[in-house]
Design a protein around this motif. Structure first.
Motif, PDB file in Angstrom:
ATOM      1  N   ALA A 165       0.850  -1.192   0.000  1.00  0.00           N
ATOM      2  CA  ALA A 165       0.000   0.000   0.000  1.00  0.00           C
ATOM      3  C   ALA A 165       0.879   1.234   0.000  1.00  0.00           C
ATOM      4  O   ALA A 165       2.043   1.202   0.403  1.00  0.00           O
ATOM      5  CB  ALA A 165      -0.901  -0.004   1.245  1.00  0.00           C
ATOM      6  N   ALA A 166       0.324   2.343  -0.487  1.00  0.00           N
ATOM      7  CA  ALA A 166       1.078   3.592  -0.530  1.00  0.00           C
ATOM      8  C   ALA A 166       1.580   3.938   0.858  1.00  0.00           C
ATOM      9  O   ALA A 166       0.915   3.694   1.860  1.00  0.00           O
ATOM     10  CB  ALA A 166       0.184   4.716  -1.062  1.00  0.00           C
ATOM     11  N   ALA A 167       2.786   4.499   0.902  1.00  0.00           N
ATOM     12  CA  ALA A 167       3.405   4.829   2.181  1.00  0.00           C
ATOM     13  C   ALA A 167       2.503   5.742   2.992  1.00  0.00           C
ATOM     14  O   ALA A 167       1.962   6.716   2.486  1.00  0.00           O
ATOM     15  CB  ALA A 167       4.752   5.510   1.931  1.00  0.00           C
ATOM     16  N   GLY A 168       2.345   5.389   4.277  1.00  0.00           N
ATOM     17  CA  GLY A 168       1.555   6.220   5.172  1.00  0.00           C
ATOM     18  C   GLY A 168       0.062   6.032   5.043  1.00  0.00           C
ATOM     19  O   GLY A 168      -0.709   6.711   5.701  1.00  0.00           O
ATOM     20  N   ARG A 169      -0.387   5.108   4.187  1.00  0.00           N
ATOM     21  CA  ARG A 169      -1.825   4.917   4.007  1.00  0.00           C
ATOM     22  C   ARG A 169      -2.171   3.458   4.213  1.00  0.00           C
ATOM     23  O   ARG A 169      -1.616   2.578   3.566  1.00  0.00           O
ATOM     24  CB  ARG A 169      -2.245   5.367   2.609  1.00  0.00           C
ATOM     25  N   GLN A 170      -3.087   3.192   5.121  1.00  0.00           N
ATOM     26  CA  GLN A 170      -3.517   1.838   5.405  1.00  0.00           C
ATOM     27  C   GLN A 170      -4.707   1.482   4.524  1.00  0.00           C
ATOM     28  O   GLN A 170      -5.517   2.343   4.180  1.00  0.00           O
ATOM     29  CB  GLN A 170      -3.916   1.713   6.880  1.00  0.00           C
ATOM     30  N   PRO A 171      -4.823   0.198   4.123  1.00  0.00           N
ATOM     31  CA  PRO A 171      -6.000  -0.208   3.345  1.00  0.00           C
ATOM     32  C   PRO A 171      -7.276   0.109   4.114  1.00  0.00           C
ATOM     33  O   PRO A 171      -7.352  -0.080   5.322  1.00  0.00           O
ATOM     34  CB  PRO A 171      -5.803  -1.724   3.189  1.00  0.00           C
ATOM     35  N   ARG A 172      -8.282   0.597   3.420  1.00  0.00           N
ATOM     36  CA  ARG A 172      -9.534   0.989   4.067  1.00  0.00           C
ATOM     37  C   ARG A 172     -10.349  -0.243   4.415  1.00  0.00           C
ATOM     38  O   ARG A 172     -10.518  -1.145   3.595  1.00  0.00           O
ATOM     39  CB  ARG A 172     -10.334   1.904   3.139  1.00  0.00           C
ATOM     40  N   ASP A 173     -10.845  -0.282   5.634  1.00  0.00           N
ATOM     41  CA  ASP A 173     -11.664  -1.390   6.094  1.00  0.00           C
ATOM     42  C   ASP A 173     -13.083  -1.219   5.541  1.00  0.00           C
ATOM     43  O   ASP A 173     -13.729  -0.203   5.807  1.00  0.00           O
ATOM     44  CB  ASP A 173     -11.695  -1.402   7.626  1.00  0.00           C
ATOM     45  N   PRO A 174     -13.583  -2.192   4.765  1.00  0.00           N
ATOM     46  CA  PRO A 174     -14.947  -2.064   4.225  1.00  0.00           C
ATOM     47  C   PRO A 174     -15.993  -1.851   5.309  1.00  0.00           C
ATOM     48  O   PRO A 174     -17.019  -1.209   5.071  1.00  0.00           O
ATOM     49  CB  PRO A 174     -15.154  -3.396   3.495  1.00  0.00           C
ATOM     50  N   ALA A 175     -15.739  -2.391   6.509  1.00  0.00           N
ATOM     51  CA  ALA A 175     -16.695  -2.213   7.603  1.00  0.00           C
ATOM     52  C   ALA A 175     -16.842  -0.741   7.972  1.00  0.00           C
ATOM     53  O   ALA A 175     -17.926  -0.284   8.343  1.00  0.00           O
ATOM     54  CB  ALA A 175     -16.256  -3.016   8.824  1.00  0.00           C
ATOM     55  N   ASP A 176     -15.736   0.020   7.857  1.00  0.00           N
ATOM     56  CA  ASP A 176     -15.810   1.452   8.145  1.00  0.00           C
ATOM     57  C   ASP A 176     -16.726   2.152   7.150  1.00  0.00           C
ATOM     58  O   ASP A 176     -17.454   3.086   7.504  1.00  0.00           O
ATOM     59  CB  ASP A 176     -14.417   2.077   8.089  1.00  0.00           C
ATOM     60  N   ASP A 177     -16.685   1.719   5.888  1.00  0.00           N
ATOM     61  CA  ASP A 177     -17.540   2.318   4.867  1.00  0.00           C
ATOM     62  C   ASP A 177     -19.014   2.060   5.167  1.00  0.00           C
ATOM     63  O   ASP A 177     -19.857   2.945   5.000  1.00  0.00           O
ATOM     64  CB  ASP A 177     -17.187   1.758   3.485  1.00  0.00           C
ATOM     65  N   VAL A 178     -19.331   0.844   5.597  1.00  0.00           N
ATOM     66  CA  VAL A 178     -20.721   0.511   5.912  1.00  0.00           C
ATOM     67  C   VAL A 178     -21.201   1.341   7.093  1.00  0.00           C
ATOM     68  O   VAL A 178     -22.298   1.923   7.068  1.00  0.00           O
ATOM     69  CB  VAL A 178     -20.864  -0.993   6.220  1.00  0.00           C
ATOM     70  N   ARG A 179     -20.388   1.418   8.135  1.00  0.00           N
ATOM     71  CA  ARG A 179     -20.781   2.186   9.320  1.00  0.00           C
ATOM     72  C   ARG A 179     -20.963   3.662   8.973  1.00  0.00           C
ATOM     73  O   ARG A 179     -21.922   4.296   9.412  1.00  0.00           O
ATOM     74  CB  ARG A 179     -19.726   2.027  10.423  1.00  0.00           C
ATOM     75  N   GLN A 180     -20.043   4.215   8.166  1.00  0.00           N
ATOM     76  CA  GLN A 180     -20.150   5.618   7.788  1.00  0.00           C
ATOM     77  C   GLN A 180     -21.378   5.862   6.920  1.00  0.00           C
ATOM     78  O   GLN A 180     -22.035   6.900   7.035  1.00  0.00           O
ATOM     79  CB  GLN A 180     -18.886   6.060   7.049  1.00  0.00           C
TER      80      GLN A 180
END
Length: 212
Positions: free
Chosen positions: A15-30
């Motif tokens: 993954a790009a430096a300083g960036r963590q893969p986005r958790d799909p669960a966060d997208d659902v909650r948001q």
């Protein structure tokens, strides 16, 4: 004819430096929270039900009850989201300049015009009588709002004494609840808030280099 299935090979690139893969669960909650805030703003507190939020988000209600098992859980998350939005607004003025007192007044005036968040908070206060966990959350939420106000004033060059800030916060809460009870117009509430803020400024030390 047999169709050969393609195997999917994980991308070996980091993954790009300083960036963590986005958790799909966060997208659902948001997505659920965005829908809940939209229901609150557009349809009012009475419409803020789990069923209505699930419909607005176009997700199954089982998704909503997974993240927010009780209505109180949903209400707490919505209150935190709205508070975060307010914090973002008091960080800078709309023109991008550092916040000044006039900018803070404008943000607080806008909050007084919101009749739905006070209804939500009153429901949480009532529910706290039977839920100690909710009572503890309310204490933390109140302290967080106080810290946000203190930080906003500090950015505007005002160091408010703790007691004076507590009185101002209590006045702000009273104006919002009183507005619900009396049906007072936002302009009337804003005038009272201005007087309370002027008293706070009179009791505070100010940095002329920062205060507009």
């Amino acid at each position: 004819m047999t169709t050969k299935r393609r195997s999917v090979t994980p991308d070996p690139r980091p993954a790009a430096a300083g960036r963590q893969p986005r958790d799909p669960a966060d997208d659902v909650r948001q997505r659920l929270l965005s829908a809940a805030v939209a229901v609150l703003r557009e349809d009012g507190f009475h419409a803020l039900t789990q069923t209505r939020v699930a419909e607005r988000s176009r997700l199954r209600q089982s998704h909503l009850t997974y993240y927010f098992p009780r209505r109180a859980d949903l209400l707490m998350a919505v209150a935190e989201t709205v508070a975060s939005q307010m914090q973002a607004r008091v960080s800078v003025q709309s023109n991008g300049r550092p916040l000044d007192i006039d900018g803070l007044r404008a943000v607080l005036h806008a909050q007084l015009a919101d009749r739905e968040l006070p209804r939500l908070m009153l429901a949480l206060v009532a529910a706290a009588d039977e839920d100690a966990r909710l009572g503890a959350w309310l204490v933390r939420f109140h302290a967080g709002i106080a810290a946000m106000l203190a930080a906003a004033l500090a950015r505007a060059g005002v160091e408010a004494p703790a007691d004076a800030l507590a009185v101002f916060q209590a006045t702000l809460v009273g104006l919002r609840v009183g507005g619900l009870m009396t049906g007072a117009r936002p302009a009337e509430l804003s005038s009272r808030l201005d007087r309370a803020l002027d008293h706070l400024l009179a009791d505070s030390s100010r940095d002329p280099g920062k205060v507009a």
